[in-house]
Write a protein that holds these residues in place. Structure first.
Motif: not given
Ligand code: F6R
Ligand code: MG
Ligand code: MG
Length: 366
Positions: A15-16, A22-27, A89-90
């Motif tokens: 991301w990107v 991405h923060p949501l993946i970490l969360e 996400l890429h």
């Protein structure tokens, strides 16, 4: 108390582009690990990122290469990949090379470094994590930490380090390993270690105790997959203090932003820049390559930390030098030694171009 420290990481989507996680993946990963911790399967955990790589740092008592721990990490990567696909996400799931888990994440794409230790009264640990480079990146710093008195004065003046260390070096092409005792074998060792992409250091042990001092991930994704799937973006765990180098001696090699392979399209040499976690966002020409260092004290397996070791302003000069070196290297454009030699590039058009031009090559006169 015997504790196993497992660092298992994967790039499951950028991301990107390939610049950040991405923060949501970490969360999501934290949420899932919290559940596992509550069930008592692991003692403690810390989730972080280095650029586009998701890092799961875990403590438990199941030993190295535990199928249970590896499966848990794999499942988190699979869940994270679902979210990464939703967010488009890429390269979502790029490091998961198989559809099904087969007992151990080794060889399946994720990077792994693990050590089982008898926790000392004070167990200082530094975990290095890098992005846009490969496992050989640890060769020079490990050499300096454990074998170079210009870096580690403890080798000279601390009686518990004066007998030296032993290094296990892997031949990733022939799938072999060899050990060297330092200081007496440094000249033999350096002929191998000086070629980091071929001979990465897997581990370092204290002499004469044989206690584990450092362990790295040595996966070479490109070779695992038989095709380009990204650089390893390796991790390395180092024990510090006492009979091991002091924290400052462990960090000191990174004051020089030495050249590593990786960077844009995994096909360039560039300086390894030591940065804080927040600054591990390789953007210029997808780089330059980054390294972060998190410090912990272990307390009955609990991860007391992290301390973001490269956030220290005393690494500002290294970052400045890295930017100067990056600028200098970039000016070479598509030429070696900025671009890697033909056989080391992860992207190439050579076979196609060769095929097209085949009939235009004529013999040179004798
Ligand atoms: C290097 C890296 C990036 C990509 C580049 C092209 O390790 O991750 O430099 O190689 O951005 O990426 P793709 O082929 O995914 O478009
Ligand atoms: Mg990536
Ligand atoms: Mg990466």
């Amino acid at each position: 108390m015997k504790v196993t420290l497992s660092v298992i990481k994967a790039d499951i989507g950028g991301w990107v582009g390939h610049s950040e996680s991405h923060p949501l993946i970490l969360e999501k990963s934290r949420e899932l690990l919290q559940k596992t911790a509550s069930s008592g399967k692991i003692i403690d955990f810390h989730v972080t990122k280095c650029g586009d790589d998701l890092q799961l740092i875990m403590t438990h008592q199941k030993g190295e290469e535990s199928g249970e721990i590896h499966k848990m990490a794999w499942d988190i990567f699979v869940e994270g990949t679902k979210l990464a696909k939703k967010l488009k996400l890429h390269g979502a799931g790029q490091d998961l090379l198989s559809d099904a888990f087969s007992g151990n994440v080794k060889g399946m794409g994720p990077g792994v470094a693990e050590m089982e230790i008898e926790e000392r009264d004070a167990e200082s640990i530094i975990i290095f994590m890098a992005d846009k480079t490969s496992s050989g990146a640890w060769n020079m710093p490990l050499y300096k930490m454990f074998a170079d008195p210009f870096n580690t004065i403890g080798l000279v003046i601390a009686s518990n380090m004066h007998s030296g260390f032993s290094f296990e070096v892997h031949d990733v092409q022939k799938h072999k390993k060899v050990s060297f005792n330092t200081p007496e074998e440094i000249y033999d060792m350096l002929i191998f270690m000086g070629a980091p992409s071929h001979y990465p250091v897997k581990s370092v042990r204290h002499r004469p105790s044989g206690e584990i001092a450092a362990v790295s991930s040595t996966q070479r994704l490109s070779m695992l997959a038989g095709r380009y799937v990204g650089k390893d973006d390796p991790v390395c765990i180092v024990r510090a203090q006492g009979k091991f180098p002091a924290v400052g001696e462990v960090l000191e090699p990174f004051a020089l932003p030495f050249l590593v392979e990786g960077w844009m399209r995994g096909s360039h040499n560039g300086p390894l820049m030591p940065v804080s976690v927040a600054d591990s966002i390789p953007s210029r020409f997808d780089g330059p390559p980054r390294v972060i260092a998190l410090g912990f004290q272990l307390a009955e397996g609990k991860l007391v930390g992290p301390r973001d070791m490269f956030a220290d302003i005393s690494f500002d000069e290294a970052r400045k030098q890295a930017n100067t070196a990056a600028e200098y290297m970039r000016r070479h454009g598509p030429f070696e030694p900025h671009r890697l030699p033909l056989e080391e590039m992860e992207y190439t058009t050579m076979p196609q171009v060769m095929k097209k031009l085949k009939n235009r090559f004529t013999d040179l006169p004798e």
